[in-house]
Design an enzyme around this catalytic site. Sequence first.
Site, PDB file in Angstrom:
ATOM      1  N   HIS A 184     -26.037 -21.008  -6.637  1.00 27.87           N
ATOM      2  CA  HIS A 184     -24.636 -21.401  -6.839  1.00 27.87           C
ATOM      3  C   HIS A 184     -24.004 -21.746  -5.499  1.00 27.87           C
ATOM      4  CE1 HIS A 184     -24.018 -20.747 -11.215  1.00 27.87           C
ATOM      5  NE2 HIS A 184     -25.123 -20.046 -11.052  1.00 27.87           N
ATOM      6  N   TYR A 218     -27.754 -10.429  -4.993  1.00 30.29           N
ATOM      7  CA  TYR A 218     -26.520 -10.993  -4.429  1.00 30.29           C
ATOM      8  C   TYR A 218     -26.284 -10.402  -3.033  1.00 30.29           C
ATOM      9  CZ  TYR A 218     -24.833 -12.647  -9.073  1.00 30.29           C
ATOM     10  OH  TYR A 218     -24.653 -13.260 -10.288  1.00 30.29           O
TER      11      TYR A 218
END
Lengths: 185, 382
Positions: free
Chosen positions: B91, B358
């Site tokens: 992303h 993440y």
Amino acid sequence: MSARTTTDRQQFTGSMRFLHWLMAAMVLAMLGIGIAMVASLGDYRRLVSIHRPLGILILILVVIRFVNRRLSSLPPFPATMSPQERFAARASEALLYTLLLVQPLVGWGMLSAARYPIVLFGSLHLFPILPHSVMLYAVLRRTHTFLAYLLFLAFVAHFGAILFHALIVRDGMLSRMAPWRVRAR
Amino acid sequence: MAPLGANEDAKTTNGSGELLSETAPMEKHPAPLTARNMFARLAGIGVLLLGVVGAFLYLGGWFSPQKLTPARFVDEFERVSGIHSGFRRNHAKGVCVRGFFDSNGQGARLSKAVAFQSGRVPVVGRFSLGGGDPHATDDLSTVRGLGLQFSLPDGEQWRTAMIDLPVFPFKDPQAFYDNLVASQRDPNTHQPDPAKGAAFLASHPETARALAIIKSHAPSSGFDNTAYYSLNAFRFVNAEGASTYVRWTLAPVQPYEAGTGASQDKNFLFDGLIASIQQHPLQWHLIMTVAQPGDPTDNATIQWPEGREQVDVGTLTLDSVESEETNPARDINFDPLVLPAGMAPSNDPLLSARSAVYSQSFTRRAGETKEPSEITPSEVRK
């Protein structure tokens, strides 16, 4: 060192010994959790949620422990130790105290710089101690890893030294910090 | 235990006179160790120390090089997309937004989180497209993401990273990783090997089923009329201590319009979002879908049955848009496990893995020089 070391004590005080063994267990657990969690996917969350509050608890305890030590009289070194060995023992002790203080502060600081909330329990969380800066986070994150390995090595040296004294030199070094009470001779 | 060591005589006869100055009074010696005994003890010490070091390294995964770790996961993203300095590993292309969430109080019976008491909390967020290339060309079929951070009044935070898929194609981190590996482009043809893709689907029927659900939803024309999904289930705890499993959806107030696919320039999705938000604030209803006992909470590839209770807990309004270069959201890790009290993870294995990966991606990009975003500040102003 100071006159405080030349007492007729056989052992560290009860509170010092209690704090030593309590923190030994916590710090060892912390090192294991730390190295496991950064390599873990499935257990990451569970380990992180222990790591953060436990780190803060260690920070609080090391301050209490340091103050307690300053206020207590200490048993002498065994006669077997040369001045060089005594110097090494004091230096490693100072290193361990410093690492136990600095490592949680670096952890708190790096999470602050990344603006991760530091949840202790439920809605109880710590305030940030550094401004939001990911560059600062990156530096502190690397520092945290480096200090963790250094702390682990300092622990291994400490463990090795006490095993050597207990099993080879047999000079009663371990009894100074034994969790049980050793009767005066 | 005797206070003196076996080597005491050796030391004092060596003439280190000050040796005794700080010492305990001398008493009886322990019997000297035989050579064999000494060797056994030294060996014992060595074994103990090696055991400690070995246990430590074992915990760190040093002896299991095949184990999937956050670092290996992110390495694979980097192999697929290359390393783009300062950008998210997935992303990567995005734009930041600000706004607020108005809670209507209906969520309070599900969760005691402050976010669901009546009132308004500020929100920062980031719209993104899936993939590791921060300069990729916008495409209707690319996964759309929305990361949000709700700043609660007492300093608590709720972060969520949602995508526009109603189910996730992978049931666990290993499946996600294996698919990444299978979709690796061939260096000669620059295309993924279709045989590998087919083999992955054959061995992951749940992925094939999830993709069928995903394909039945035609993508909308833009970021603004898209619904975003939590994917994973979460456990809500209310003030009475009662637990409920929920998934949430951001349902757009902006009417659905099918994407036409007639193209369009490189940033048409982002430009469309910017134009839309500059015209009027964009709004979504936050809908909690409440699980019944027996609904799977550990498998994001499966939808819960139709007819589950849905609770509209409030409205998200996003009213300003900024380039990543000027907005703090670039430096936020939208870790789905940053949750306030009253919200907790479910047993879905993806959640812990998402948090770990993440974090790894965030740590890597944090220390890198920040290259300009595709959506620059001037792109947002024009």
